[in-house]
Design an enzyme around this catalytic site. Structure first.
Site, PDB file in Angstrom:
ATOM      1  N   LYS A  62       0.860  -1.186   0.000  1.00  0.00           N
ATOM      2  CA  LYS A  62       0.000   0.000   0.000  1.00  0.00           C
ATOM      3  C   LYS A  62       0.894   1.233   0.000  1.00  0.00           C
ATOM      4  O   LYS A  62       1.521   1.576   0.992  1.00  0.00           O
ATOM      5  CB  LYS A  62      -0.906   0.050   1.228  1.00  0.00           C
ATOM      6  N   GLY A 120       6.771   4.626   8.370  1.00  0.00           N
ATOM      7  CA  GLY A 120       5.931   5.815   8.510  1.00  0.00           C
ATOM      8  C   GLY A 120       6.172   6.454   9.860  1.00  0.00           C
ATOM      9  O   GLY A 120       7.210   6.238  10.500  1.00  0.00           O
ATOM     10  N   SER A 121       5.195   7.214  10.309  1.00  0.00           N
ATOM     11  CA  SER A 121       5.385   7.973  11.550  1.00  0.00           C
ATOM     12  C   SER A 121       5.239   7.068  12.775  1.00  0.00           C
ATOM     13  O   SER A 121       4.587   6.018  12.711  1.00  0.00           O
ATOM     14  CB  SER A 121       4.350   9.093  11.609  1.00  0.00           C
ATOM     15  N   THR A 122       5.811   7.504  13.866  1.00  0.00           N
ATOM     16  CA  THR A 122       5.760   6.707  15.098  1.00  0.00           C
ATOM     17  C   THR A 122       4.324   6.513  15.604  1.00  0.00           C
ATOM     18  O   THR A 122       3.946   5.378  15.919  1.00  0.00           O
ATOM     19  CB  THR A 122       6.683   7.317  16.164  1.00  0.00           C
ATOM     20  N   GLY A 178       2.674   3.986  13.423  1.00  0.00           N
ATOM     21  CA  GLY A 178       3.377   2.719  13.623  1.00  0.00           C
ATOM     22  C   GLY A 178       2.936   2.023  14.903  1.00  0.00           C
ATOM     23  O   GLY A 178       2.773   0.795  14.947  1.00  0.00           O
ATOM     24  N   GLU A 218       9.574   0.727  10.812  1.00  0.00           N
ATOM     25  CA  GLU A 218      10.597   1.755  10.532  1.00  0.00           C
ATOM     26  C   GLU A 218       9.916   3.097  10.726  1.00  0.00           C
ATOM     27  O   GLU A 218       9.107   3.514   9.894  1.00  0.00           O
ATOM     28  CB  GLU A 218      11.098   1.633   9.089  1.00  0.00           C
ATOM     29  N   CYS A 262      13.663  10.532   7.031  1.00  0.00           N
ATOM     30  CA  CYS A 262      13.487  10.029   8.398  1.00  0.00           C
ATOM     31  C   CYS A 262      14.749  10.164   9.233  1.00  0.00           C
ATOM     32  O   CYS A 262      14.679  10.437  10.418  1.00  0.00           O
ATOM     33  CB  CYS A 262      13.020   8.589   8.366  1.00  0.00           C
ATOM     34  N   GLU A 304       9.489  15.486  15.807  1.00  0.00           N
ATOM     35  CA  GLU A 304       9.891  15.367  14.401  1.00  0.00           C
ATOM     36  C   GLU A 304       9.107  16.397  13.579  1.00  0.00           C
ATOM     37  O   GLU A 304       7.875  16.404  13.593  1.00  0.00           O
ATOM     38  CB  GLU A 304       9.581  13.956  13.889  1.00  0.00           C
TER      39      GLU A 304
END
Ligand code: NAD
Length: 502
Positions: free
Chosen positions: A199, A252-254, A257, A274, A308, A405
């Site tokens: 995706k 992707g973002s924390t 995730g 990741e 990232c 971030e």
């Protein structure tokens, strides 16, 4: 396609091939078939330098995902892919890499137009990185095996291990390096014999769809690679809980995730996360200051800061702080802000209006928190989602701009007095994706490396990447690795076999 985008493509002489691809009705790639979303929904794709409409992509549904997982399952359980010998998988992957290489200029244009990034960097980094990753893992296909073991328990046994592909892999990828991140997921998965449902990010799905055409051309059996475009909250969320997916690999973002990870553990899916980063940079007094300043600027402003592992927090020894800032600002001034297709573009637009708004808000937050704005930070008029490269000085670690971030071209800096202090500041973060050190004192460098809580440490450079080296974070930057031999471990189950001998 809007007229403003057409004029933009004409101005920079975009190839016929790219124009033909962009003028097509875009469809998803499921089980080797090109299909629309099962509910007919589409989403606009906006070109970030002009804010004009490029095309529309299908917004897949959970039914579309089911079909993709089913196609991947059939191939994994007993299709031509399952039956292909490792050397044949390797050949197919090499053919795919050849086709990407052959179409590199077109793919770079598509990536630049879709995401806003510099077309030159797209070609040299994203597309070349995709080719290199596929070739590296193609080589692994024939080299995956278990071991025989001599047990010490009484009796007579043949004991050995088998390495078995984990199954159907669900890959969810972000928008900052769309094709390359997908290749990071696919390379190791294909080498091990897994099948994949990808995706892409809803903002940047076009290169994945062009890639899928090349997958067909390379003769990779239908269903081995499926591309389901759509929303994270629909297709992505359904992937995390889908019983037909054995392993989920997410970049992707924390926060997303964490959600995805929790959901995936319900049925014990294998999991790689990741996630985000806020990577520290330590510049010691003995460093080559002009060279360090350039490397730090490149390490934070590359891809307009949408990286990232960007080095977004720079701690500089107080004795060289002013000199470093002067060099940093002088070099940053030379980085050209331009539309992505401009061959000299270094700082392109951000990916979307929302991303521009987020980054702009962070810059305002930094000012309000008392950080000293020493470069950039002024609004840029449209069209285009441009944000100036921005540098803050004398930041404190408790500021939001230091802890969170930003994912844009914003560097925060602060002086330190000794390396112990620098180390404490560097490690004071929920993230642990990467870190960089600038020093020519080998003893100092080697004493700091083990104490930095980061998945990658760069010395006298930033963001050096190669498919042979693992990439992945500590702490809230996730777990599991992409790339390197290490990634294969996350796609292979190890079976212990005990045969009792007479
Ligand atoms: P994001 O987390 O918003 O989205 C990433 C992907 O997840 C997209 O495909 C999105 O559609 C999907 N998604 C969104 N909500 C979902 C949900 N509820 N369930 C399942 N999937 C969902 O991230 P982004 O904004 O696309 O990318 C930027 C982030 O990615 C940054 O935090 C960056 O640091 C991180 N990133 C990490 C790495 C790494 O290797 N560690 C590499 C690149 C980017």
């Amino acid at each position: 396609m809007d007229t403003i985008v057409k004029s933009y493509l004409q101005k920079f002489g975009v190839s016929e091939a790219t124009q033909t691809f962009l003028s097509k009705v875009q469809k998803m790639f499921i089980g080797g078939a090109w299909v629309e979303s099962s509910n007919g929904e589409t989403s606009d794709v906006i070109e970030p330098s002009t804010e004009g409409l490029i095309t529309r992509i299908p917004m897949g549904t959970t039914d579309d995902l089911d079909r993709a997982v089913q196609a991947a399952r059939v191939q994994f359980d007993g299709g031509a892919w399952r039956q292909a010998k490792p050397a044949e998988r390797e050949r197919m992957m090499q053919r795919l890499a050849d086709l990407i290489e052959k179409n590199a200029a077109e793919l770079a244009e598509i990536e630049s137009i879709d995401m806003g990034k510099s077309v030159a960097f797209a070609k040299d980094v994203d597309i070349q990185g995709t080719v290199d990753t596929l070739r590296y893992f193609a080589g692994w296909a024939t080299k995956l095996h278990g071991r025989t073991v001599e047990p010490s328990l009484p009796g007579n046994y043949l004991a050995y291990t088998r390495k078995e592909a984990v199954g159907v892999v669900g890959a969810i990828v972000p928008w900052n390096f769309p094709l390359q991140t997908m290749a990071w997921k696919l390379g190791a998965a294909l080498a091990t014999g897994c099948t994949v449902v990808v995706k892409p990010a809803e903002l940047t799905s076009l290169s994945a769809l062009r890639f899928a055409e090349l997958v067909q051309e390379a003769g990779i059996p239908d269903g081995v690679i499926n591309i389901v475009t759509g929303r994270g909250s629909v297709v992505g969320a359904a992937m995390a809980t889908h019983p037909g997916i054995d392993k989920l690999t997410f970049t992707g973002s924390t926060p997303v995730g964490q959600t995805v990870g929790r959901a995936a553990l319900d049925d014990m899916k294998r999991l790689t996360l990741e996630l985000g980063g806020k990577s520290p940079v330590i510049v010691c007094a003995d460093a080559d200051i002009p060279a360090a300043a350039q490397a730090v600027a490149n390490g934070v402003f590359f891809n307009s800061g949408q990286v990232c592992d960007a080095g977004t927090r720079a701690y500089i020894h107080s004795s060289v702080y002013d000199e470093f800032l002067r060099e940093l600002i002088a070099y940053t001034r030379t980085l050209k802000m331009a539309p992505g297709l401009d061959p000299d573009c270094f700082i392109g637009p951000l990916v979307s209006a929302l991303q521009k708004q987020r980054v702009t808000e962070y810059i305002e937050t930094g000012k309000a928190e008392g950080a000293e704005l020493v470069y950039g930070g002024q609004p840029v008029d449209g069209p285009g989602f441009f944000v100036e490269p921005t540098i803050f000085a004398n930041c404190r670690n408790d500021m939001r701009i230091v802890q969170e971030e930003i994912f844009g071209p914003v560097l925060v800096t602060a002086p330190f007095d000794d390396e112990e202090e620098a180390l404490a500041l560097a490690n004071d973060s929920p993230f642990g994706l990467a870190a960089a050190l600038y020093s020519n004192d080998l003893g100092k460098v080697h004493s700091l490396i083990p104490r930095l809580k980061a998945g990658s440490v760069y010395v006298n450079a930033h963001g050096t990447l190669d498919p042979s080296m693992p990439f992945g974070g500590y702490k809230q930057s996730g777990f599991g690795k992409d790339l390197g031999a290490e990634q294969l471990d996350y796609l292979l189950e190890t079976k212990a076999v005990w045969i009792t001998l007479p």
